[in-house]
Design a protein around this motif. Structure first.
Motif, PDB file in Angstrom:
ATOM      1  N   LYS A  68       0.873  -0.922  -0.315  1.00  0.00           N
ATOM      2  CA  LYS A  68      -0.404  -0.072  -0.173  1.00  0.00           C
ATOM      3  C   LYS A  68       0.929   1.409   0.054  1.00  0.00           C
ATOM      4  O   LYS A  68       0.698   2.157  -0.528  1.00  0.00           O
ATOM      5  N   ARG A  69       1.549   1.254   0.843  1.00  0.00           N
ATOM      6  CA  ARG A  69       2.781   2.300   0.600  1.00  0.00           C
ATOM      7  C   ARG A  69       3.442   2.600  -0.420  1.00  0.00           C
ATOM      8  O   ARG A  69       3.307   3.700  -0.908  1.00  0.00           O
ATOM      9  N   ASN A  72       0.763   4.154  -2.659  1.00  0.00           N
ATOM     10  CA  ASN A  72       0.427   5.494  -2.386  1.00  0.00           C
ATOM     11  C   ASN A  72       1.900   6.381  -2.705  1.00  0.00           C
ATOM     12  O   ASN A  72       1.283   7.877  -2.077  1.00  0.00           O
ATOM     13  N   ASP A  73       3.449   6.137  -3.141  1.00  0.00           N
ATOM     14  CA  ASP A  73       4.000   6.741  -3.153  1.00  0.00           C
ATOM     15  C   ASP A  73       3.599   8.187  -4.364  1.00  0.00           C
ATOM     16  O   ASP A  73       3.964   7.554  -5.254  1.00  0.00           O
TER      17      ASP A  73
END
Length: 144
Positions: A68-69, A72-73
């Motif tokens: 997820k990180r 969404n970066d």
């Protein structure tokens, strides 16, 4: 027969993930694939369920936050796209820019422009930067 059941479960979970887009079902699908592997190696049903549980938990609590990180970066060079990428860009005044009209060149393209602060007048040849884009008009400010 058990490996095929686990594979069917994994495929169904992966297909459902395409609609959910939450990275939860795909992590459970990874657990089901691991359980299918355990079943193919001849593990009894309790071991298969244990493998499913351990791999799913690892995927949910370790892999999912990382995935997820990464999704969404927004810090890379291509983070801003479209009009947002133009905000803060340098521009060259081609025709006098004031409260009512003007023309600037931003990254090789000509844009209609207005001054960001009323009363300011920018002459041709001046370097400015784009404060924001409103519709098809660049709101510009004199560079210091």
């Amino acid at each position: 027969m058990a490996p095929f059941i686990w594979l069917i479960i994994a495929v169904l979970l992966a297909v459902a993930e395409m609609f959910a887009l939450s990275f939860v079902l795909i992590m459970l699908a990874a657990g089901a694939l691991a359980a299918a592997g355990a079943a193919a190696l001849g593990a009894d049903p309790f071991v298969q369920v244990g493998v499913f549980s351990v791999v799913s938990a690892f995927a949910l609590f370790v892999v999912r936050p990382f995935a997820k990180r990464m999704m969404n970066d927004r810090t890379g060079p291509d983070a801003d796209i479209g009009l947002a990428a133009l905000e803060g860009s340098p521009a060259l005044v081609l025709e006098t820019v004031d409260d009512q009209h003007g023309l600037v060149k931003i990254g090789g393209e000509e844009w209609t422009a207005r001054v960001y602060e009323d009363g300011q007048i920018l002459e041709a040849g001046e370097r400015v930067h784009v404060v924001e884009i409103r519709g098809a008009t660049a709101m510009v400010w004199r560079q210091q």
